[in-house]
Design a protein around this motif. Structure first.
Motif, PDB file in Angstrom:
ATOM      1  N   LEU A 112      -3.754 -27.517  15.474  1.00  0.00           N
ATOM      2  CA  LEU A 112      -2.817 -28.499  16.014  1.00  0.00           C
ATOM      3  C   LEU A 112      -3.555 -29.690  16.624  1.00  0.00           C
ATOM      4  CD1 LEU A 112      -0.208 -26.075  17.619  1.00  0.00           C
ATOM      5  CD2 LEU A 112       0.163 -27.589  15.650  1.00  0.00           C
ATOM      6  N   ASP A 113      -4.697 -29.441  17.248  1.00  0.00           N
ATOM      7  CA  ASP A 113      -5.507 -30.547  17.775  1.00  0.00           C
ATOM      8  C   ASP A 113      -5.909 -31.497  16.650  1.00  0.00           C
ATOM      9  OD1 ASP A 113      -5.381 -29.499  20.319  1.00  0.00           O
ATOM     10  OD2 ASP A 113      -7.397 -28.622  20.271  1.00  0.00           O
ATOM     11  N   ILE A 114      -6.368 -30.928  15.535  1.00  0.00           N
ATOM     12  CA  ILE A 114      -6.820 -31.750  14.410  1.00  0.00           C
ATOM     13  C   ILE A 114      -5.649 -32.490  13.775  1.00  0.00           C
ATOM     14  CG2 ILE A 114      -7.913 -31.689  12.131  1.00  0.00           C
ATOM     15  CD1 ILE A 114      -9.430 -29.168  13.108  1.00  0.00           C
ATOM     16  N   ALA A 115      -4.500 -31.812  13.675  1.00  0.00           N
ATOM     17  CA  ALA A 115      -3.329 -32.436  13.049  1.00  0.00           C
ATOM     18  C   ALA A 115      -2.875 -33.664  13.823  1.00  0.00           C
ATOM     19  CB  ALA A 115      -2.189 -31.424  12.947  1.00  0.00           C
ATOM     20  N   GLY A 116      -2.968 -33.620  15.134  1.00  0.00           N
ATOM     21  CA  GLY A 116      -2.669 -34.796  15.942  1.00  0.00           C
ATOM     22  C   GLY A 116      -1.205 -35.192  16.001  1.00  0.00           C
ATOM     23  N   ALA A 117      -0.308 -34.268  15.719  1.00  0.00           N
ATOM     24  CA  ALA A 117       1.126 -34.594  15.782  1.00  0.00           C
ATOM     25  C   ALA A 117       1.575 -34.765  17.235  1.00  0.00           C
ATOM     26  CB  ALA A 117       1.943 -33.502  15.104  1.00  0.00           C
ATOM     27  N   LYS A 118       2.566 -35.625  17.435  1.00  0.00           N
ATOM     28  CA  LYS A 118       3.073 -35.942  18.776  1.00  0.00           C
ATOM     29  C   LYS A 118       4.457 -35.322  18.973  1.00  0.00           C
ATOM     30  CE  LYS A 118       2.916 -40.345  17.959  1.00  0.00           C
ATOM     31  NZ  LYS A 118       2.412 -40.283  16.587  1.00  0.00           N
ATOM     32  N   PRO A 119       4.859 -35.131  20.231  1.00  0.00           N
ATOM     33  CA  PRO A 119       6.204 -34.596  20.484  1.00  0.00           C
ATOM     34  C   PRO A 119       7.270 -35.382  19.722  1.00  0.00           C
ATOM     35  CG  PRO A 119       4.964 -34.679  22.525  1.00  0.00           C
ATOM     36  CD  PRO A 119       4.114 -35.365  21.490  1.00  0.00           C
ATOM     37  N   GLY A 120       8.161 -34.660  19.073  1.00  0.00           N
ATOM     38  CA  GLY A 120       9.199 -35.278  18.249  1.00  0.00           C
ATOM     39  C   GLY A 120       8.839 -35.383  16.788  1.00  0.00           C
ATOM     40  N   ASP A 121       7.524 -35.277  16.459  1.00  0.00           N
ATOM     41  CA  ASP A 121       7.093 -35.298  15.057  1.00  0.00           C
ATOM     42  C   ASP A 121       7.503 -34.003  14.361  1.00  0.00           C
ATOM     43  OD1 ASP A 121       5.940 -37.763  15.387  1.00  0.00           O
ATOM     44  OD2 ASP A 121       3.855 -37.064  15.319  1.00  0.00           O
ATOM     45  N   THR A 122       7.573 -34.067  13.029  1.00  0.00           N
ATOM     46  CA  THR A 122       7.834 -32.866  12.228  1.00  0.00           C
ATOM     47  C   THR A 122       6.518 -32.274  11.757  1.00  0.00           C
ATOM     48  OG1 THR A 122       8.183 -34.367  10.357  1.00  0.00           O
ATOM     49  CG2 THR A 122      10.137 -33.453  11.434  1.00  0.00           C
ATOM     50  N   LEU A 123       6.411 -30.941  11.813  1.00  0.00           N
ATOM     51  CA  LEU A 123       5.206 -30.214  11.420  1.00  0.00           C
ATOM     52  C   LEU A 123       5.568 -29.123  10.433  1.00  0.00           C
ATOM     53  CD1 LEU A 123       2.080 -29.597  12.039  1.00  0.00           C
ATOM     54  CD2 LEU A 123       3.014 -27.719  13.425  1.00  0.00           C
ATOM     55  N   LEU A 124       4.958 -29.143   9.249  1.00  0.00           N
ATOM     56  CA  LEU A 124       5.103 -28.083   8.257  1.00  0.00           C
ATOM     57  C   LEU A 124       4.069 -27.003   8.528  1.00  0.00           C
ATOM     58  CD1 LEU A 124       6.236 -27.012   5.507  1.00  0.00           C
ATOM     59  CD2 LEU A 124       4.428 -28.366   4.404  1.00  0.00           C
ATOM     60  N   VAL A 125       4.509 -25.741   8.551  1.00  0.00           N
ATOM     61  CA  VAL A 125       3.595 -24.605   8.705  1.00  0.00           C
ATOM     62  C   VAL A 125       3.815 -23.660   7.538  1.00  0.00           C
ATOM     63  CG1 VAL A 125       2.826 -22.703  10.162  1.00  0.00           C
ATOM     64  CG2 VAL A 125       3.697 -24.804  11.224  1.00  0.00           C
ATOM     65  N   THR A 126       2.826 -23.547   6.643  1.00  0.00           N
ATOM     66  CA  THR A 126       2.913 -22.560   5.570  1.00  0.00           C
ATOM     67  C   THR A 126       2.357 -21.234   6.073  1.00  0.00           C
ATOM     68  OG1 THR A 126       0.730 -22.992   4.600  1.00  0.00           O
ATOM     69  CG2 THR A 126       2.547 -24.429   3.904  1.00  0.00           C
ATOM     70  N   GLY A 127       2.779 -20.144   5.431  1.00  0.00           N
ATOM     71  CA  GLY A 127       2.354 -18.830   5.917  1.00  0.00           C
ATOM     72  C   GLY A 127       2.803 -18.609   7.344  1.00  0.00           C
ATOM     73  N   ALA A 128       4.003 -19.089   7.678  1.00  0.00           N
ATOM     74  CA  ALA A 128       4.443 -19.142   9.070  1.00  0.00           C
ATOM     75  C   ALA A 128       4.691 -17.770   9.680  1.00  0.00           C
ATOM     76  CB  ALA A 128       5.709 -19.994   9.185  1.00  0.00           C
TER      77      ALA A 128
ATOM     78  N   ARG B 210       8.898 -30.560  15.892  1.00  0.00           N
ATOM     79  CA  ARG B 210      10.004 -30.017  15.106  1.00  0.00           C
ATOM     80  C   ARG B 210       9.386 -29.285  13.904  1.00  0.00           C
ATOM     81  NH1 ARG B 210      13.733 -34.679  13.447  1.00  0.00           N
ATOM     82  NH2 ARG B 210      15.245 -32.974  13.161  1.00  0.00           N
ATOM     83  N   VAL B 211       9.475 -27.969  13.910  1.00  0.00           N
ATOM     84  CA  VAL B 211       8.724 -27.148  12.966  1.00  0.00           C
ATOM     85  C   VAL B 211       9.532 -26.865  11.714  1.00  0.00           C
ATOM     86  CG1 VAL B 211       7.556 -24.949  12.607  1.00  0.00           C
ATOM     87  CG2 VAL B 211       7.415 -26.090  14.840  1.00  0.00           C
ATOM     88  N   VAL B 212       8.873 -27.066  10.553  1.00  0.00           N
ATOM     89  CA  VAL B 212       9.391 -26.646   9.254  1.00  0.00           C
ATOM     90  C   VAL B 212       8.538 -25.461   8.821  1.00  0.00           C
ATOM     91  CG1 VAL B 212       9.918 -27.314   6.889  1.00  0.00           C
ATOM     92  CG2 VAL B 212       9.941 -29.049   8.709  1.00  0.00           C
ATOM     93  N   ALA B 213       9.103 -24.270   8.802  1.00  0.00           N
ATOM     94  CA  ALA B 213       8.344 -23.051   8.519  1.00  0.00           C
ATOM     95  C   ALA B 213       8.572 -22.597   7.084  1.00  0.00           C
ATOM     96  CB  ALA B 213       8.746 -21.942   9.480  1.00  0.00           C
ATOM     97  N   VAL B 214       7.510 -22.166   6.428  1.00  0.00           N
ATOM     98  CA  VAL B 214       7.579 -21.624   5.068  1.00  0.00           C
ATOM     99  C   VAL B 214       7.150 -20.160   5.113  1.00  0.00           C
ATOM    100  CG1 VAL B 214       6.790 -21.839   2.685  1.00  0.00           C
ATOM    101  CG2 VAL B 214       7.000 -23.887   4.128  1.00  0.00           C
ATOM    102  N   ALA B 215       7.991 -19.273   4.619  1.00  0.00           N
ATOM    103  CA  ALA B 215       7.699 -17.842   4.619  1.00  0.00           C
ATOM    104  C   ALA B 215       8.687 -17.148   3.700  1.00  0.00           C
ATOM    105  CB  ALA B 215       7.793 -17.276   6.033  1.00  0.00           C
ATOM    106  N   SER B 216       8.597 -15.827   3.635  1.00  0.00           N
ATOM    107  CA  SER B 216       9.565 -15.054   2.859  1.00  0.00           C
ATOM    108  C   SER B 216      10.945 -15.169   3.493  1.00  0.00           C
ATOM    109  CB  SER B 216       9.149 -13.582   2.808  1.00  0.00           C
ATOM    110  OG  SER B 216       7.929 -13.428   2.130  1.00  0.00           O
TER     111      SER B 216
END
Length: 306
Positions: free
Chosen positions: A140-156, A174-180
């Motif tokens: 998350l530090d490297i991604a550098g997203a700010k509050p209110g941004d959307t974040l995709l997480v694969t293998g969530a 705002r999390v977009v999660a990818v999983a079964s």
């Protein structure tokens, strides 16, 4: 003491639980009596020889196994402050080429790789926090997203993905999660706002939910360019497994090269994350733990107890 090592590369059968002298802590180090040690994918890559083939671990007579550890402080090395014998701690053994690591009865770590276990977390569950939690927070530090941004997480729904979802939601992303599909309820409970089944056309499904694409992605499932295509131009993507895709459309692309960080681990431990333990096995059954992890389908980490 007993410790898990390999002397050759191959399947779970090359894992050996052997007796070695109890290690002594040096200046700035502590010896931990191990209560629990989680089994992680990096352990499989060490055992198979994949990390040696990649030039990350030199061949040697014996290579220790295990990164995550929880336990109690047993002995202090010279010049150690802030810890006392009997303290409950967690830590990360992040050096690759050691003859004995965390899957053992005792482990010696630098004090800056260790932090106290918060009240209310048992030592078995706490053993799942260091590698997964630090990987998530450093991604998350490297991604550098700010509050209110959307974040995709694969293998969530995995260990790293689950911690990433929780930390991101707590940070106001705002999390977009990818999983079964069967994991949707769990991930909603962990803080996911949007859910995409892993069988879906990932870029199209994400862009239907977030027009223009997400601001950032943490790719814990190594889907690579599919995750990249779901990120808007000028966004960011962080790969957890060191295989980041080509940085197209001005997207910042990076890898997480995990490092021990006691102060940051203290933040992770205090964040109220939900650890998930798939099962607990005795140290002598480490080969069975590797077979089960390789077979897949686990929710949470297998934990070894000496």
């Amino acid at each position: 003491m007993r410790t898990v090592i390999i002397r050759s590369f191959g399947g779970p059968e090359v894992l050996e639980v052997t007796d070695v002298p109890v290690p002594e802590p040096g200046p700035g180090q502590i010896r931990i009596r191990v209560a629990a040690a989680a089994v992680n994918p990096v352990d499989l890559q060490t055992r198979s020889g994949a990390l040696t083939a990649a030039g990350l671990i030199p061949e040697r007579e014996a290579i220790g196994i295990g990164w995550d550890v929880s336990g109690t402080v047993d002995t202090l090395g010279p010049d150690v402050v802030g810890f006392r014998p009997g303290d409950a701690v967690i830590g990360l053994s992040d050096r690759l080429s050691l003859p004995s690591k965390a899957q053992a009865e005792y482990v010696v770590l630098d004090t800056d790789a260790v932090t106290a276990v918060p009240t209310g977390i048992d030592l078995v569950a706490a053993a799942t926090l260091p590698l997964g939690g630090l990987t998530a927070v450093q991604a998350l530090d490297i991604a550098g997203a700010k509050p209110g941004d959307t974040l995709l997480v694969t293998g969530a729904a995995g260990a790293v993905g689950g911690y990433t979802v929780q930390l991101a939601a707590r940070a106001g992303l705002r999390v977009v999660a990818v999983a079964s599909a069967g994991d949707e309820e769990l991930l909603r409970d962990l803080g996911t706002e949007f859910f995409v089944p892993r069988t879906a056309d990932l870029p199209a499904a994400v862009r239907d939910l977030v027009p223009g694409g997400v601001h950032a992605a943490v790719d814990a499932a190594s889907v690579g360019t599919l995750a990249l295509d779901a990120v808007r131009g000028g966004g960011s993507l962080v790969s957890v497994r060191g295989n980041a895709p080509t940085p197209l459309r001005g997207i910042r692309v990076g890898n997480v090269w995990i490092r021990a960080d006691g102060p940051r681990l203290a933040e992770v431990a205090a964040a109220g994350l939900r650890p998930r333990v798939a099962d607990v096995l005795p140290l002598d059954e480490v080969a069975e733990a590797h077979r089960r992890l390789e077979a897949g389908g686990l929710r949470g980490r297998l934990v070894l107890v000496p």
